[in-house]
Enzyme design. Sequence first.
Site, PDB file in Angstrom:
ATOM      1  N   TYR A  53     -23.643  -5.036   4.323  1.00 36.79           N
ATOM      2  CA  TYR A  53     -25.064  -4.791   4.554  1.00 36.79           C
ATOM      3  C   TYR A  53     -25.295  -4.316   5.994  1.00 36.79           C
ATOM      4  O   TYR A  53     -24.682  -4.821   6.931  1.00 36.79           O
ATOM      5  CB  TYR A  53     -25.891  -6.053   4.318  1.00 36.79           C
ATOM      6  CG  TYR A  53     -25.977  -6.522   2.884  1.00 36.79           C
ATOM      7  CD1 TYR A  53     -25.539  -5.726   1.829  1.00 36.79           C
ATOM      8  CD2 TYR A  53     -26.507  -7.769   2.579  1.00 36.79           C
ATOM      9  CE1 TYR A  53     -25.626  -6.159   0.525  1.00 36.79           C
ATOM     10  CE2 TYR A  53     -26.599  -8.218   1.266  1.00 36.79           C
ATOM     11  CZ  TYR A  53     -26.151  -7.419   0.246  1.00 36.79           C
ATOM     12  OH  TYR A  53     -26.240  -7.860  -1.041  1.00 36.79           O
ATOM     13  N   GLY A 216     -38.880  -3.600  -7.822  1.00 35.61           N
ATOM     14  CA  GLY A 216     -40.312  -3.534  -7.576  1.00 35.61           C
ATOM     15  C   GLY A 216     -41.164  -3.202  -8.786  1.00 35.61           C
ATOM     16  O   GLY A 216     -42.397  -3.333  -8.742  1.00 35.61           O
TER      17      GLY A 216
END
Length: 323
Positions: A53, A216
């Site tokens: 990440y 989302g």
Amino acid sequence: MEYTHLGRTGLSVSRLCLGTMNFGPQTDEPTSRAIMDEALAQGINFFDSANVYGGEAGRGRTEEIIGDWFATGGNRRERTVLATKLYGATGDWPNEGKLSALNIRRAIDASLRRLRTDYVDLYQFHHVDRDTPWDEIWQACETLVTQGKVLYFGSSNFAGWHLAVAQAEAAKRHFLGLVAEQSHYNLLTRHVELEVLPSAQAHGIGVIPWSPLGSGLLGGAVRKQREGSRRYSERAAASLEKHREQLGAYEDLADKLGHEPGDLALAWLLHQPAVTAPIIGPRTSAQLDGALKALEIKLTADDLAAIDEIFPGYRTAPEHYAW
């Protein structure tokens, strides 16, 4: 905050897991620190990261942000159940990725330096490695436990049979094996109900769903698009069109039940018996506050049935497709 045991272990973790993937690429360091402080203040003790990440800031940058936050003191490290992952390549040279004994050794040491700690609570295989035998993997992991660098091991994106094989090979060595599995699981993606969830439950492996809001889409996408309050990537927009009818019906149901769609999606996961803690990935403190509302939602059998009618799931294999 509610807590539960991670899989079959005695380790207590919060029912929500703070995902840190946005720290660095989308959320600057001061805001990331504020989110982590707020998470601890709200009782979230379970944080998840990965050695890859960091986005454009560079792989490993997210772990560095967490490590710098630990270094500010206040018992932040001691109060955190820290999970990170390895598998993805961190460079272009051979043996800088996957699950060879060499990469396991190098990857944990690099993560510990970035995280500014001497151990990781949960070390997870980010993907199954089809090229490395389990006796090599578990031997390397046993060494990490002996050295005190790792307490528990988990997996991510494993199939049900991968979990079974991993546990069988660990049992041969009288080793604890896997205690957690991170799976792509939400109302739009329920394939793991066929075999992954049953396998996890049978082997005492806690399930940690990632992308609980379906990128989302389960957070009120139809309404937000209509209002023009959010723009979607080409891929997300295509998925929105594909599921528009379902999502619209789901948002209507959320309104009827008096909940925000995203909160309801998290609450639904928390009502699934195999689930330990969905991973939430807030980019702001306000988004973190919103996710916490899901813990207060109690769904009835009728509520769950109404959700299943919109997003049909899977029965355990083989009954789903055979007798």
